[in-house]
Design an enzyme around this catalytic site. Sequence first.
Site, PDB file in Angstrom:
ATOM      1  CE1 TYR A  30     -80.247   9.244  14.757  1.00 54.19           C
ATOM      2  CE2 TYR A  30     -78.400  10.438  13.814  1.00 54.19           C
ATOM      3  CZ  TYR A  30     -79.718  10.408  14.232  1.00 54.19           C
ATOM      4  OH  TYR A  30     -80.493  11.528  14.141  1.00 54.19           O
ATOM      5  NE  ARG A  49     -76.016  12.552  21.440  1.00 53.15           N
ATOM      6  CZ  ARG A  49     -76.056  13.637  20.653  1.00 53.15           C
ATOM      7  NH1 ARG A  49     -76.709  14.713  21.060  1.00 53.15           N
ATOM      8  NH2 ARG A  49     -75.435  13.651  19.503  1.00 53.15           N
ATOM      9  NE  ARG A  98     -91.528  -6.946  10.266  1.00 52.43           N
ATOM     10  CZ  ARG A  98     -92.635  -6.786  10.970  1.00 52.43           C
ATOM     11  NH1 ARG A  98     -93.375  -7.813  11.321  1.00 52.43           N
ATOM     12  NH2 ARG A  98     -93.010  -5.560  11.345  1.00 52.43           N
ATOM     13  CG  HIS A 100     -93.036  -6.462  16.606  1.00 56.91           C
ATOM     14  ND1 HIS A 100     -93.661  -7.291  15.703  1.00 56.91           N
ATOM     15  CD2 HIS A 100     -93.310  -5.198  16.201  1.00 56.91           C
ATOM     16  CE1 HIS A 100     -94.287  -6.562  14.800  1.00 56.91           C
ATOM     17  NE2 HIS A 100     -94.092  -5.296  15.077  1.00 56.91           N
ATOM     18  CE  LYS A 144     -77.462  11.967  16.961  1.00 58.21           C
ATOM     19  NZ  LYS A 144     -78.406  12.891  16.339  1.00 58.21           N
ATOM     20  CD  GLU A 176     -85.395  17.703  19.683  1.00 58.03           C
ATOM     21  OE1 GLU A 176     -84.183  17.892  19.806  1.00 58.03           O
ATOM     22  OE2 GLU A 176     -85.921  16.583  19.798  1.00 58.03           O
ATOM     23  CG  LEU A 200     -80.656  14.071  20.707  1.00 57.25           C
ATOM     24  CD1 LEU A 200     -80.722  12.613  21.110  1.00 57.25           C
ATOM     25  CD2 LEU A 200     -79.951  14.225  19.383  1.00 57.25           C
TER      26      LEU A 200
HETATM   27  N1  PDD Z   1     -79.051  15.720  14.494  1.00 57.15           N
HETATM   28  N2  PDD Z   1     -82.219  17.308  18.116  1.00 57.15           N
HETATM   29  C1  PDD Z   1     -82.404  16.449  17.093  1.00 57.15           C
HETATM   30  C2  PDD Z   1     -83.762  15.880  16.866  1.00 57.15           C
HETATM   31  C3  PDD Z   1     -81.317  16.115  16.262  1.00 57.15           C
HETATM   32  O1  PDD Z   1     -81.490  15.241  15.259  1.00 57.15           O
HETATM   33  C4  PDD Z   1     -80.045  16.707  16.509  1.00 57.15           C
HETATM   34  C5  PDD Z   1     -78.839  16.392  15.665  1.00 57.15           C
HETATM   35  C6  PDD Z   1     -79.922  17.604  17.574  1.00 57.15           C
HETATM   36  C7  PDD Z   1     -78.613  18.266  17.908  1.00 57.15           C
HETATM   37  O2  PDD Z   1     -77.704  17.363  18.492  1.00 57.15           O
HETATM   38  P1  PDD Z   1     -76.117  17.588  18.384  1.00 57.15           P
HETATM   39  O3  PDD Z   1     -75.870  19.002  18.793  1.00 57.15           O
HETATM   40  O4  PDD Z   1     -75.545  16.616  19.347  1.00 57.15           O
HETATM   41  O5  PDD Z   1     -75.751  17.337  16.939  1.00 57.15           O
HETATM   42  C8  PDD Z   1     -81.029  17.866  18.361  1.00 57.15           C
HETATM   43  C9  PDD Z   1     -77.961  15.138  13.759  1.00 57.15           C
HETATM   44  C10 PDD Z   1     -76.910  16.107  13.359  1.00 57.15           C
HETATM   45  C11 PDD Z   1     -78.530  14.299  12.630  1.00 57.15           C
HETATM   46  O6  PDD Z   1     -79.567  13.692  12.850  1.00 57.15           O
HETATM   47  O7  PDD Z   1     -77.935  14.231  11.557  1.00 57.15           O
END
Ligand code: PDD
Length: 277
Positions: A30, A49, A98, A100, A144, A176, A200
Amino acid sequence: MVFLNGVFILKNKASIPVMDRGFLFGDGIYEVIPSYQGKLFYLDTHLKRLQRSLDAVQIPNPYTNNKWLEILEQLLGYSQSTNQSLYLQITRGADTQRKHSFKKLNPTVYIESNQFIVKNKSLLEKGFSVITQADIRWSRCDIKATSLLANIMYIQNAKEARVEEVILHRNNIITEGATSNVFMIKDNTLYTHPADTHILSGITRDLVLESAITCHLKIDKSGFTKNKLLNADEVWISSSTREIMPITKIDNCTVNDGKVGHYWECVYNYYQQLKND
Ligand code: PDD
């Protein structure tokens, strides 16, 4: 209105088959893209990304960048408020049973747009509290992915502790936040975790790093310990929906004197300027 597999429909009319691998396995990726005054913010970087995440899990990108732009702009056209946050998800698609392993399927594409309330400066200047916890996530946090079980448990913990975010540490190194990137300032240097597979790499993170020259900050992307975090001059978290938030309390310990620092104000101003460009 939402977008589902090529059509714009009402959200309560949108549905997917139970055999969708996004439903069965969380097998999808996503993006969250902010839009200010009807203009998509750093769309190209988000689409890059998106492509990286898709490539990492072998899901084909169903659309060209021009097509994505057309779809997102059309969806924005249905919304009333000026600032929107677009949630875009692509799953591997629906199989017949289903299992994997996967074969070539038609990816499922879902996009929704929600009003995005930007916190104003005076609210941000009050500062925010966080807690810290061990980072138990897998080692491909650079993808992501929609499978976010660990992250949702962290955010539930944050909600129950009445704090903004959970800051994570792996082997005593701050990685993070559960939904954000983390920065600290010590002696005119901006510290953050390297953009490796343990985080991320945020689009907002890149913009914070870009602001360092304007804000007269040196950069250190080699990471930092939890102890350093607790002794920082300033701590911030960043994400597309939070922008850059100053943290003034960590695990009930006050950051510096508990006041939002002047470097935060500089990076805040820098970011607001980018939104107006
Ligand atoms: N999340 N790290 C993680 C684990 C995140 O889920 C996010 C953002 C970021 C920051 O990424 P960016 O600056 O590109 O938004 C870092 C989004 C907003 C979410 O999961 O809703």
